[in-house]
Enzyme design. Structure first.
Site, PDB file in Angstrom:
ATOM      1  N   GLU A  30       0.844  -1.200   0.000  1.00 24.06           N
ATOM      2  CA  GLU A  30       0.000   0.000   0.000  1.00 24.06           C
ATOM      3  C   GLU A  30       0.882   1.255   0.000  1.00 24.06           C
ATOM      4  OE1 GLU A  30      -2.060   0.634   3.671  1.00 24.06           O
ATOM      5  OE2 GLU A  30      -2.381   2.720   3.065  1.00 24.06           O
ATOM      6  N   ASP A  66       0.492   3.699  -3.086  1.00 22.28           N
ATOM      7  CA  ASP A  66       0.061   5.061  -2.799  1.00 22.28           C
ATOM      8  C   ASP A  66       0.958   6.075  -3.522  1.00 22.28           C
ATOM      9  OD1 ASP A  66      -1.278   7.104  -0.836  1.00 22.28           O
ATOM     10  OD2 ASP A  66       0.869   7.399  -0.549  1.00 22.28           O
ATOM     11  N   GLU A 100      -4.820   0.506  -3.331  1.00 11.97           N
ATOM     12  CA  GLU A 100      -3.455   1.035  -3.449  1.00 11.97           C
ATOM     13  C   GLU A 100      -2.425  -0.096  -3.432  1.00 11.97           C
ATOM     14  OE1 GLU A 100      -3.469   5.551  -1.857  1.00 11.97           O
ATOM     15  OE2 GLU A 100      -3.456   4.059  -0.252  1.00 11.97           O
TER      16      GLU A 100
END
Lengths: 242, 242
Positions: B62, B66, B133
């Site tokens: 993630e 991101d 993400e």
């Protein structure tokens, strides 16, 4: 997606021969879209004062370069610290991608010397670091992701970032703000409330940081120390931006 | 740079045939490093409770995803809004890359359905968006930047983001926090001080947002409205994370 060639930017100004030579030295390659790099070096103060066009500045490229830099560093840390969790990676990245480090690297790479600005760097602490990010943005548009990644890893990370040392250094925001207070003769105080009872008994603390009787930072955490560190961090960001 | 193949991750678990078929449907291509996508779907609650290994979760992916998502959106906005300044681009990106939008897209793409978690999404509002993400992070490691960018632009931005509408919507944090207060029966108050005198007469306001007598947001700005909006924004972030 529109096919962006740089033509939509307001730049008609290109670097002259000497500037291109300097750019080449800094970048390690000859720029193709040299107008983008030129734009990357123009701080908004110069845009208004020299070029009489407030839009001719590096802020948009900085926005782009900042994101690319974050990605490249994120991937690098992800790869070289396979044992570390997300919290560690996030914290380490913020130690690399911050105003002070970027300024230092901008100076070392020689980008700072090329910046076109009407302010002294003392007033605008981020001028040099912002230009570095803008140059990264220009490079991405000129050369693509892979090439920019190589530049960041080879010319920035390998040479100017000591990952081992950084990963072992804890940033002590509380000490920093107390130092700032001593230097600026301001009275810094922390209050800390234990709100665990309201959070189903999970440890939970809220800290307020006050200069005189004005609260300029709030932080929370599962320990008093963490809450105070967070409050101090927020206060430092507040002071930096005001 | 180490050559990352996914082997350094703790994942030995791979998706079964059915899961791979589902993944293929969601992604639009057959994943090569399927273990990475599997990992991207594991919320940390399941890591501990099902797999008995707290490290087998999607948080690292993630973190990576991101950053990649931020970059791709940054470039996209940079290109399609050549006339807009950095402030506009930053604000528009934050309207796209936020918990609510990511959750909505995760549901629409069908990623949310594949998430492996031991918490209900109501408790952890970001489970679905985080998984999206993480899948982007896995995709980047599996397929590289260009391919991931294409996925983000074609499958996410083109289909699920109304840029025109978003760019015209102003996020009104003050109204949001007041609504939150009404819903949760909490007394929300703003204080606002004009500190212009201390800032060399440049307009400068500082606003505090209080729930009861606890300050949970501070904001500053060149108008009372801006200071209050910033205080409300900070308070909302605080409430989201606590």
């Amino acid at each position: 997606m529109s096919d962006f060639t740089g033509k939509t930017e307001v730049s008609n100004l290109k670097p002259d021969r000497k500037q291109i030579r300097q750019l080449k030295q800094v970048l390690g390659f000859r720029p193709r879209k040299s107008d983008l790099y030129y734009l990357a070096l123009v701080h908004k103060s110069a845009a208004t004062k020299i070029y009489k066009n407030p839009r001719f500045n590096n802020e948009r490229l900085e926005f782009l370069g900042d994101a690319i830099l974050d990605s490249v560093i994120a991937e690098h840390l992800y790869r070289i610290f396979p044992e570390k969790d997300e919290g560690f990676l996030t914290q380490l990245r913020s130690k690399i991608v911050n105003r002070e480090t970027l300024k230092r690297i901008s100076l070392k790479l020689g980008i700072a010397n090329l910046v076109i600005s009407k302010v002294t760097n003392d007033n605008h602490k981020s001028v040099y670091g912002d230009a570095l990010e803008a140059v990264i943005g220009a490079m991405y548009l000129d050369k693509g992701y892979k090439r920019t990644k190589r530049f960041i890893l080879k010319r920035i990370v390998d040479h100017h970032i000591n990952l081992k040392k950084l990963s072992e250094t804890e940033i002590d925001f509380k000490s920093r703000i107390i130092e700032w207070g001593q230097k600026n003769k301001k009275d810094i105080n922390f209050t800390c409330l234990d709100e665990s009872a309201e959070h189903g008994k999970t440890p939970f603390f809220v800290s307020h940081l006050l200069i005189g009787d004005e609260i300029i930072g709030i932080g929370s955490g599962t320990s008093k120390k963490e809450a105070e560190q967070n409050a101090a961090h927020q206060a430092l960001l507040y002071l930096e931006n005001n």
